[in-house]
Structure formats: structure tokens, C-alpha cells
Design an enzyme around this catalytic site. Structure first.
Site, PDB file in Angstrom:
ATOM      1  N   ASP A 172       0.574  -1.164   0.201  1.00  0.00           N
ATOM      2  CA  ASP A 172      -0.087   0.515   0.067  1.00  0.00           C
ATOM      3  C   ASP A 172       1.027   0.983  -0.275  1.00  0.00           C
ATOM      4  O   ASP A 172       0.772   2.212  -0.844  1.00  0.00           O
ATOM      5  CB  ASP A 172      -1.000  -0.025   1.835  1.00  0.00           C
ATOM      6  CG  ASP A 172      -2.125  -0.862   1.400  1.00  0.00           C
ATOM      7  OD1 ASP A 172      -1.868  -1.604   0.145  1.00  0.00           O
ATOM      8  OD2 ASP A 172      -3.184  -1.207   2.369  1.00  0.00           O
ATOM      9  N   GLY A 173       2.495   1.474   0.750  1.00  0.00           N
ATOM     10  CA  GLY A 173       3.096   1.938   0.681  1.00  0.00           C
ATOM     11  C   GLY A 173       3.269   3.189  -0.809  1.00  0.00           C
ATOM     12  O   GLY A 173       3.281   3.924  -1.274  1.00  0.00           O
TER      13      GLY A 173
END
Length: 255
Positions: free
Chosen positions: A44-45
Site C-alpha cells: 500500500d505504501g
């Protein structure tokens, strides 16, 4: 929709780099500036970083999970990628715009896809006054902090702070306290996505507060304005049957 020119981006972890090598050999790797779609390989980063980097281009971004969490990512598979991209659902999101005034009088601006957070800088609890659409709603919130989250960010920091999970198409924002001391029973509020939120920091010399838009931090703020920016479209792609809506719904039934 046909996606003939695919750009791949990846994190530095071995799994993502191996995926980058295999997918590039199979499908080529266009420059992001020339691509029809960007495929992000990581967690997700990386998805947030990619959305931020290409925020003003309106290019769709499709993530495949080669990281640890992957809530915003699709399942990793090497086969049939063009067909998956053609069949994917596209979710249109808008970021939050944060305008922060610091104690030295300087003003700073940043965009957030997940949330804008105000956080105490010292052992002293923060004291924050809250206005919604220029109407005073809370005279004094004593807390570790407070945040405004988008639907996409409602399952991130907001959920960890006991905030509500918001369906992606609900046109709402979450206003969520972080470890509220007074008023002790206040759990936050759901706001219209058109709401304009203003925070005033009380006793900023004694109780300094920082403001964070996703990962961009400004310290010693005295006033922060937050609102959705409808002029910016963020296009995220999800496999059919595994949309962000479905993931958000599923998350609410997990124990």
C-alpha cells in the site's frame, strides 16, 4: 479499455524486483510519461507514493501485491495482465487538500489520499478547537490528536484510531479523535465530503502540534484547514469481484 503501453514501478524488496523483471520481459516496460496505465508492484505504501507522484495526470494505476499489507492492491499473477487490466473496475477518488499555518507565520500546503492527521509533539496532550464550515463544533478537544480521513483511508490510520469504515462511494469524510481525553466519550463524526474543516491549536507554545498529510509533516502548526479537492481525480483499478468496495465491506465483518 485497451492498455497497450504498461509502465511498471516496484519497491526495492526482492519479491517486487523479481516481479518487475518477469513482467518487463513478458509485457515490456513503457516510460510512465508515455504509458496508458501504471502497474505498481509492492504494498500500500508504494500505491500511495505512485498516486502522489502521478496525481495530476489522471492516469489509472493498478497495484499488484508484492508487499506486506496490500489492502489497496490486487492479487499478484503474471499471466493475462492485459485482459485483467481491460476488465478491471476503475475507482475515482479525490484527495484532501491541507493548508497549514505554522507558529512562525509561514503557510504550507499538501495533498493527502488517506488522511490528514494532527498529532501532539510532546508529552503534553494537544488541545484543539474544531470548526466545520466555519461553525464552531467543539470548543476544546484534549487528545493525542485528531484526523480527517477519506473513504480510501478509512481502513488505515482512521480504523486503528477506532474510526468508522466508509464505503468508497459514500461521499463522506471521517473526523476521528486519537486517544481523546476530554470529551472522554466523543468518538468523532461523519462529515459530508464537501465539508470544510478548520482546526485551531490552543496553547501551541505549551502543547505543540504537528500536521501530517499522508507522509508529509509540518511541525508547530497553529491552524489547519482541510477539505476535499474535487479538481484532482485519482484513478485506482481493481479486479472485478475484488473491488475496494468489496474489501471495505469485508473488513467490517472481520473479528
Amino acid at each position: 479499455m485497451k492498455f497497450n503501453r504498461i509502465a511498471f514501478v516496484a519497491t526495492d524488496v526482492p519479491e517486487a524486483q523479481e516481479a518487475l523483471k518477469l513482467l518487463t520481459e513478458r509485457y515490456g516496460n513503457a516510460a510512465p510519461a508515455d504509458a496508458d496505465v501504471i502497474v505498481a508492484l509492492g504494498g500500500d505504501g508504494l500505491m500511495l507514493q505512485t498516486l502522489h507522484k502521478h496525481m495530476h495526470r489522471g492516469i489509472p494505476i493498478y497495484g499488484m501485491n508484492r508487499g506486506s499489507v496490500g489492502f489497496l492492491m490486487n492479487e499478484y499473477r503474471e499471466s493475462d495482465l492485459p485482459l485483467r487490466l481491460e476488465a478491471a473496475d476503475i475507482v475515482r477518488l479525490h484527495p484532501l487538500r491541507m493548508n497549514a499555518t505554522l507558529a512562525n507565520g509561514s503557510e504550507h500546503h499538501a495533498l493527502a489520499i488517506n488522511e490528514v492527521s494532527l498529532l501532539r509533539e510532546t508529552a503534553q496532550a494537544a488541545k484543539i478547537r474544531i470548526f466545520i464550515d466555519d461553525k464552531l463544533r467543539m470548543e476544546e478537544l484534549s487528545c493525542d490528536g485528531v484526523l480527517v480521513a477519506t473513504p480510501a483511508g478509512s481502513t488505515a490510520y482512521n480504523l486503528s484510531a477506532q474510526g468508522p469504515i466508509i464505503p468508497i462511494d459514500a461521499a463522506l469524510l471521517a473526523l476521528t479523535p486519537i486517544s481523546a481525553f476530554r470529551p472522554r466519550r466523543w468518538r468523532g463524526a461523519l462529515l459530508s465530503h464537501r465539508a470544510k474543516v478548520r482546526f485551531e491549536i490552543l496553547e501551541p507554545d505549551k502543547r505543540p502540534v504537528s500536521a501530517v498529510a499522508d507522509h508529509r509533516e509540518f511541525r508547530d502548526v497553529v491552524e489547519v484547514h482541510v477539505e476535499e479537492d474535487p479538481a484532482i481525480d485519482l484513478l485506482m483499478m481493481f479486479d472485478q469481484g475484488h473491488s475496494l468496495d468489496e474489501r471495505i465491506l469485508t473488513e467490517q465483518f472481520l473479528h
